[in-house]
Enzyme design. Sequence first.
Site, short mmCIF file in Angstrom:
data_model
loop_
_atom_site.label_atom_id
_atom_site.label_comp_id
_atom_site.label_asym_id
_atom_site.label_seq_id
_atom_site.Cartn_x
_atom_site.Cartn_y
_atom_site.Cartn_z
N GLN A 1 0.70 -1.08 0.26
CA GLN A 1 -0.34 0.15 0.23
C GLN A 1 1.16 1.14 -0.05
O GLN A 1 1.96 0.93 0.72
CB GLN A 1 -0.31 -0.13 1.36
CG GLN A 1 -1.26 1.23 1.62
CD GLN A 1 -2.35 1.46 1.53
OE1 GLN A 1 -3.07 1.59 0.91
NE2 GLN A 1 -2.27 3.21 1.25
N THR A 2 1.03 1.85 -1.23
CA THR A 2 1.41 3.28 -0.24
C THR A 2 0.91 4.92 -1.02
O THR A 2 0.01 4.49 -2.45
CB THR A 2 2.46 3.15 -1.79
OG1 THR A 2 3.77 4.76 -1.90
CG2 THR A 2 2.31 2.94 -3.04
N ARG A 3 1.02 5.59 -0.87
CA ARG A 3 0.80 6.77 -1.49
C ARG A 3 1.98 7.77 -1.65
O ARG A 3 1.83 9.38 -1.80
CB ARG A 3 -0.07 7.68 -0.35
CG ARG A 3 -1.32 6.67 0.02
CD ARG A 3 -2.69 7.46 1.29
NE ARG A 3 -1.97 8.48 2.18
CZ ARG A 3 -2.49 9.77 1.54
NH1 ARG A 3 -3.18 10.15 0.75
NH2 ARG A 3 -1.57 10.15 2.90
N HIS B 1 11.27 5.62 -2.30
CA HIS B 1 12.57 5.79 -2.42
C HIS B 1 13.48 3.96 -2.46
O HIS B 1 12.95 2.91 -1.38
CB HIS B 1 12.83 6.73 -1.04
CG HIS B 1 12.46 6.59 0.14
ND1 HIS B 1 12.30 5.15 0.77
CD2 HIS B 1 11.52 7.16 0.75
CE1 HIS B 1 11.78 5.26 1.90
NE2 HIS B 1 11.08 6.81 1.88
N HIS C 1 11.06 2.16 0.80
CA HIS C 1 10.42 1.26 0.53
C HIS C 1 10.96 -0.13 -0.68
O HIS C 1 10.08 -1.33 -0.73
CB HIS C 1 9.09 2.14 -0.37
CG HIS C 1 8.79 3.17 0.14
ND1 HIS C 1 9.40 4.27 -0.70
CD2 HIS C 1 8.31 3.19 0.77
CE1 HIS C 1 8.34 5.81 -0.02
NE2 HIS C 1 8.13 4.87 1.35
N GLY D 1 3.21 -1.44 7.22
CA GLY D 1 4.58 -0.66 7.75
C GLY D 1 4.12 0.26 8.68
O GLY D 1 3.53 0.04 9.83
N ARG D 2 5.07 1.06 9.52
CA ARG D 2 5.40 1.38 10.22
C ARG D 2 4.62 2.28 10.83
O ARG D 2 4.34 3.51 9.95
CB ARG D 2 6.87 1.61 10.45
CG ARG D 2 6.99 2.29 12.56
CD ARG D 2 8.68 2.64 12.29
NE ARG D 2 9.25 3.47 12.96
CZ ARG D 2 8.74 4.60 13.64
NH1 ARG D 2 8.53 5.26 12.87
NH2 ARG D 2 8.56 4.33 15.18
N ASP D 3 3.70 2.74 11.56
CA ASP D 3 2.19 3.91 11.73
C ASP D 3 1.74 3.54 10.60
O ASP D 3 1.46 4.81 10.09
CB ASP D 3 3.59 5.30 11.95
CG ASP D 3 2.31 6.12 12.77
OD1 ASP D 3 1.14 6.17 13.21
OD2 ASP D 3 2.72 7.18 12.00
N HIS D 4 1.59 2.27 10.48
CA HIS D 4 0.52 2.30 9.21
C HIS D 4 -0.65 2.84 8.89
O HIS D 4 -1.17 3.01 9.77
CB HIS D 4 0.71 1.03 8.76
CG HIS D 4 -0.15 0.79 7.64
ND1 HIS D 4 0.40 0.28 6.59
CD2 HIS D 4 -1.57 1.60 6.79
CE1 HIS D 4 -0.71 -0.42 5.32
NE2 HIS D 4 -1.85 0.30 5.79
N ALA D 5 -1.14 4.28 7.90
CA ALA D 5 -2.48 5.17 8.23
C ALA D 5 -2.36 6.08 9.29
O ALA D 5 -2.87 5.99 9.54
CB ALA D 5 -3.78 3.69 7.49
#
Length: 383
Positions: free
Chosen positions: A193-195, A199, A202, A287-291
């Site tokens: 998932q990304t916005r 880099h 990722h 992810g860490r701290d996802h969303a």
Amino acid sequence: MVSRPHGGRLVRRVLSGRRREIFESQYREMPRLEVPLERAIDAEDLARGVFSPLEGFMVEDDYLSVLSRMRLSNDLPWTIPIVLDANREWVLNEGVSAGDDIILTYHGLPIAVLTLEDIYSWDKGLHAEKVFKTRDPNHPGVEATYKRGDILLGGRLELIQGPPNPLERYTLWPVETRVLFKEKGWRTVAAFQTRNVPHLGHEYVQKAALTFVDGLLVHPLAGWKKRGDYRDEVIIRAYEALITHYYPRGVVVLSVLRMNMNYAGPREAVHHAIVRKNFGATHFIVGRDHAGVGSYYGPYEAWEIFREFPDLGITPLFVREAYYCRRCGGMVNEKVCPHGDEYRVRISGTRLREMLGRGERPPEYMMRPEVADAIISHPDPFI
Ligand SMILES: [Zn+2]
């Protein structure tokens, strides 16, 4: 075999054929509810199976169950309420009741037919506290909740047409990715998932996942932006450059998903996983701290919440954040690098944005030059 859809069956509720003709002759006499883009997007996502097994906006039973125990009333895991709001005046003026068909419009364009099953009110403060873990109106999700109508309308829907989508050619729906994965012979697929533009951190996380699965679904969320964010087409171009130059052929599918972003942290991480399960992913990179947003959630809360869902049907992958270590001479994470903080170079999204905004290529241990060039060559990369 790719994953089974959430709840066992992929939902497809798009009006077609004879039924569509019948509705088209009746549009004008039916009550109309004009909805903002966010709800029009929800309607299309519902109809195209992104939110399987939901077939429409939630009725009160499901809504309250999701709020209090993160499960639908049939016990299936579900963490983010998908609800349709209206103003009390509209409900009174139209005099709608259960059983009525309502046309949802966006800028006057008919989007979907909703067959009303339930009209109920909601406690927005409680909603905010449960979903976002705060009632603070500075939280963007809470702020958006407080601005919504007082009444919720539940019921199954059928799509007439989605709202206009400038990224249509980059969009694949769950039924399409499932066919694609099958054609490729992938048995396991990790979704990312990304916005953001990619880099090296990722890339490290994606490749760590790809080591264990057959394929990778790079799945940017589109259409929900705030000032300073990268434009959707810039994110796509940047990923195309990365995939072309740094991934083996045929192991990545890049596709855009237009879905609302709530910043609900841990609850939204589970939501993102469920949605990717519907696209056929077997694994989901969390992810860490996802969303997350601001400091409303602890850095690993989005990992811990998955313990509450042993029956999710998609495997979360918790890959630690990567950084460049000058002693190791490459991208590593805390689990594999023994060296101290003085050797660690963390990649800051803010710093990258500043450099790219000035038209500068960031150092190669932060971003691939081809990716940087793809971003810099865009006349106006930010919203
Ligand atoms: Zn090291």
